[in-house]
Design an enzyme around this catalytic site. Structure first.
Site, PDB file in Angstrom:
ATOM      1  N   GLY A   1     -10.021   1.861  -3.581  1.00 24.22           N
ATOM      2  CA  GLY A   1      -9.150   2.035  -5.008  1.00 24.22           C
ATOM      3  C   GLY A   1      -9.859   1.168  -6.190  1.00 24.22           C
ATOM      4  O   GLY A   1     -10.803   0.700  -5.752  1.00 24.22           O
ATOM      5  N   LYS A   2      -9.085   0.996  -7.182  1.00 25.05           N
ATOM      6  CA  LYS A   2     -10.084   0.483  -8.158  1.00 25.05           C
ATOM      7  C   LYS A   2      -9.896  -1.017  -7.919  1.00 25.05           C
ATOM      8  O   LYS A   2     -10.937  -1.531  -8.244  1.00 25.05           O
ATOM      9  CB  LYS A   2      -9.024   0.744  -9.439  1.00 25.05           C
ATOM     10  CG  LYS A   2      -9.797   0.305 -10.804  1.00 25.05           C
ATOM     11  CD  LYS A   2      -9.060   0.940 -11.943  1.00 25.05           C
ATOM     12  CE  LYS A   2      -9.080   0.007 -13.200  1.00 25.05           C
ATOM     13  NZ  LYS A   2      -8.214  -1.113 -13.328  1.00 25.05           N
ATOM     14  N   GLU A   3      -8.998  -1.715  -7.556  1.00 24.63           N
ATOM     15  CA  GLU A   3      -8.959  -3.121  -7.290  1.00 24.63           C
ATOM     16  C   GLU A   3      -9.297  -3.563  -5.827  1.00 24.63           C
ATOM     17  O   GLU A   3      -9.598  -4.755  -5.751  1.00 24.63           O
ATOM     18  CB  GLU A   3      -7.555  -3.759  -7.549  1.00 24.63           C
ATOM     19  CG  GLU A   3      -7.423  -3.409  -9.258  1.00 24.63           C
ATOM     20  CD  GLU A   3      -6.338  -4.248  -9.615  1.00 24.63           C
ATOM     21  OE1 GLU A   3      -5.608  -4.963  -9.000  1.00 24.63           O
ATOM     22  OE2 GLU A   3      -6.109  -4.625 -10.906  1.00 24.63           O
ATOM     23  N   ALA A   4      -9.223  -2.850  -4.776  1.00 23.61           N
ATOM     24  CA  ALA A   4      -9.399  -3.197  -3.570  1.00 23.61           C
ATOM     25  C   ALA A   4      -9.931  -2.128  -2.588  1.00 23.61           C
ATOM     26  O   ALA A   4      -9.528  -0.920  -2.958  1.00 23.61           O
ATOM     27  CB  ALA A   4      -8.205  -3.790  -2.799  1.00 23.61           C
TER      28      ALA A   4
ATOM     29  N   VAL B   1     -10.358  -1.053   1.327  1.00 21.01           N
ATOM     30  CA  VAL B   1      -9.951  -1.170   2.807  1.00 21.01           C
ATOM     31  C   VAL B   1     -10.570  -0.490   3.829  1.00 21.01           C
ATOM     32  O   VAL B   1     -10.947   0.809   3.539  1.00 21.01           O
ATOM     33  CB  VAL B   1      -8.397  -0.788   2.746  1.00 21.01           C
ATOM     34  CG1 VAL B   1      -7.743  -1.231   4.266  1.00 21.01           C
ATOM     35  CG2 VAL B   1      -7.294  -1.366   1.902  1.00 21.01           C
TER      36      VAL B   1
ATOM     37  N   ASP C   1       6.335  -5.150  -5.470  1.00 20.93           N
ATOM     38  CA  ASP C   1       5.722  -3.865  -5.853  1.00 20.93           C
ATOM     39  C   ASP C   1       5.878  -2.607  -4.705  1.00 20.93           C
ATOM     40  O   ASP C   1       5.206  -2.154  -4.303  1.00 20.93           O
ATOM     41  CB  ASP C   1       3.946  -4.142  -5.681  1.00 20.93           C
ATOM     42  CG  ASP C   1       3.264  -2.904  -6.205  1.00 20.93           C
ATOM     43  OD1 ASP C   1       3.781  -2.264  -7.004  1.00 20.93           O
ATOM     44  OD2 ASP C   1       2.042  -2.960  -5.999  1.00 20.93           O
TER      45      ASP C   1
ATOM     46  N   ASN D   1       3.427   2.061  -0.934  1.00 19.79           N
ATOM     47  CA  ASN D   1       3.084   0.882  -0.371  1.00 19.79           C
ATOM     48  C   ASN D   1       3.676   0.596   1.094  1.00 19.79           C
ATOM     49  O   ASN D   1       4.090  -0.263   1.570  1.00 19.79           O
ATOM     50  CB  ASN D   1       3.341  -0.434  -1.439  1.00 19.79           C
ATOM     51  CG  ASN D   1       2.279  -0.634  -2.060  1.00 19.79           C
ATOM     52  OD1 ASN D   1       1.046  -0.405  -1.880  1.00 19.79           O
ATOM     53  ND2 ASN D   1       2.324  -1.233  -3.359  1.00 19.79           N
TER      54      ASN D   1
ATOM     55  N   ASP E   1       0.683  -4.196   1.381  1.00 23.16           N
ATOM     56  CA  ASP E   1       0.324  -4.726   0.001  1.00 23.16           C
ATOM     57  C   ASP E   1       0.873  -5.768  -0.646  1.00 23.16           C
ATOM     58  O   ASP E   1       1.942  -5.399  -1.486  1.00 23.16           O
ATOM     59  CB  ASP E   1       0.183  -3.281  -0.866  1.00 23.16           C
ATOM     60  CG  ASP E   1      -0.492  -3.536  -2.213  1.00 23.16           C
ATOM     61  OD1 ASP E   1      -1.176  -4.510  -2.402  1.00 23.16           O
ATOM     62  OD2 ASP E   1      -0.877  -2.556  -2.884  1.00 23.16           O
TER      63      ASP E   1
HETATM   64  N1  LIG Z   1      -2.987  -2.731   7.521  1.00 24.69           N
HETATM   65  C1  LIG Z   1      -3.578  -1.621   7.053  1.00 24.69           C
HETATM   66  N2  LIG Z   1      -3.547  -0.501   8.074  1.00 24.69           N
HETATM   67  C2  LIG Z   1      -3.999   0.677   7.691  1.00 24.69           C
HETATM   68  N3  LIG Z   1      -4.172   1.045   6.444  1.00 24.69           N
HETATM   69  C3  LIG Z   1      -4.315   0.224   5.440  1.00 24.69           C
HETATM   70  C4  LIG Z   1      -3.836  -1.425   5.751  1.00 24.69           C
HETATM   71  N4  LIG Z   1      -3.746  -1.766   4.524  1.00 24.69           N
HETATM   72  C5  LIG Z   1      -4.113  -0.950   3.428  1.00 24.69           C
HETATM   73  N5  LIG Z   1      -4.241   0.212   4.364  1.00 24.69           N
HETATM   74  C6  LIG Z   1      -4.651   1.526   3.457  1.00 24.69           C
HETATM   75  O1  LIG Z   1      -5.170   1.068   2.124  1.00 24.69           O
HETATM   76  C7  LIG Z   1      -4.415   1.544   1.057  1.00 24.69           C
HETATM   77  C8  LIG Z   1      -4.633   0.625  -0.005  1.00 24.69           C
HETATM   78  O2  LIG Z   1      -4.171  -0.665   0.375  1.00 24.69           O
HETATM   79  P1  LIG Z   1      -3.102  -1.499  -0.463  1.00 24.69           P
HETATM   80  O3  LIG Z   1      -2.801  -2.743   0.291  1.00 24.69           O
HETATM   81  O4  LIG Z   1      -2.072  -0.644  -0.736  1.00 24.69           O
HETATM   82  O5  LIG Z   1      -4.189  -2.068  -1.699  1.00 24.69           O
HETATM   83  P2  LIG Z   1      -4.230  -1.402  -3.310  1.00 24.69           P
HETATM   84  O6  LIG Z   1      -2.816  -0.673  -3.470  1.00 24.69           O
HETATM   85  O7  LIG Z   1      -4.060  -2.750  -3.937  1.00 24.69           O
HETATM   86  O8  LIG Z   1      -5.499  -0.791  -3.558  1.00 24.69           O
HETATM   87  C9  LIG Z   1      -3.375   1.833   1.719  1.00 24.69           C
HETATM   88  O9  LIG Z   1      -2.457   2.848   0.881  1.00 24.69           O
HETATM   89  C10 LIG Z   1      -3.661   2.250   3.056  1.00 24.69           C
HETATM   90  O10 LIG Z   1      -3.790   3.701   2.897  1.00 24.69           O
HETATM   91 MG   LIG Z   2      -1.104  -0.379  -2.762  1.00 26.58          MG
END
Ligand SMILES: Nc1ncnc2c1ncn2[C@@H]1O[C@H](COP(=O)(O)OP(=O)(O)O)[C@@H](O)[C@H]1O
Ligand SMILES: [Mg+2]
Length: 250
Positions: free
Chosen positions: A59-62, A64, A188, A193, A205
């Protein structure tokens, strides 16, 4: 994008790389600066990780990643990106939070606070027995938590086939109530999420999550309720926002 796909892009000869490959390549270099590698190394030690398996979401800010511990347990590693984060939004949320007295003026420090806030909120939610990934470690801009899913990450609820929408709605409501009792509002919450895994919703999130003491907590609780109700209305769930808010706070 899955890691293999990304890797294939990287291995292509320079002149054969598409615009998309080049784009990913640039992001990759930006995500793994020295500072992030240092934090990654620390959380890997703290939570006994063997290595990163692949990108779950960029994503733009993080970013995973899926990772695995030395004894074979899957973990999600969330790396906050300092350069592309939204300073103003983070600043406004951290400002009203009694847990963080001084709001950092430095962007990197603010992102660290943001990441720490997600870690703390996940701890509260987990302790409240809500269905959220358990946090394992955080350092600087990197957070390690339980991985929700199998070989790949679980789908977002908006893309999943929901077994019993009425039940899923009340499972989310119950989790929101448990968090509320422990003074936590997600802030949020929406179908973007919430993951759907093993026939039930999992809330993720939590960086924006705030304590009830925050002046905007009730307002955000209402917004969370409104988003959840709106999403489930499409599946014939009839509960209203007012009913959900009342259920949570009673
Ligand atoms: N604990 C987790 N297990 C599996 N997938 C995850 C997990 N946390 C995040 N993700 C995946 O990463 C994506 C982005 O995570 P998120 O925490 O929503 O960050 P952001 O929306 O700030 O980029 C989620 O939509 C999901 O697909
Ligand atoms: Mg998110």
């Amino acid at each position: 994008m899955k890691f293999e796909e990304f890797e294939r892009g990287l291995m292509k000869p320079l002149d054969k790389r598409t615009e998309k490959d080049r784009e990913w390549n640039k992001i990759w270099q930006k995500v793994f600066d020295h500072y992030t590698l240092h934090n990654l190394f620390r959380v890997m030690l703290k939570s006994n990780l063997e290595g990163l398996e692949g990108v779950v979401n960029l994503g733009k800010e993080a970013v995973v990643f899926k990772a695995v511990t030395r004894d074979g347990k899957p973990r999600a590693v969330k790396v906050y990106r300092v350069e592309t984060s939204n300073f103003k939004r983070m600043h406004d949320y951290v400002k009203g939070d009694p847990r963080f007295q001084n709001v950092p003026k430095n962007k990197r420090k603010l992102v660290e606070t943001w990441c720490q806030k997600e870690y703390k909120n996940l701890l509260i939610a987990k302790k409240a027995r809500a269905h959220v990934p358990k946090p394992h470690a955080s350092s600087g801009n990197v957070l390690v938590m339980d991985f929700i899913g199998g070989k790949f990450g679980a789908p977002l609820i908006k893309d999943a086939e929901i077994d019993d929408p009425e039940q899923a709605f009340w499972q989310i409501a119950e989790d929101m109530k448990r968090m509320y009792r422990n003074e936590l509002v997600h802030s949020d919450l929406s179908e973007f999420n919430i993951l759907y895994w093993k026939k039930r919703p999992w809330i993720i999130d939590f960086a924006q999550g705030m304590l009830l003491k925050h002046p905007k907590a009730e307002e955000f609780l209402e917004r969370d309720c409104s988003n959840v109700v709106k999403f489930f209305r499409k599946f014939g769930v009839k509960a209203t926002k007012e009913e959900l808010c009342k259920f949570i706070s009673s």
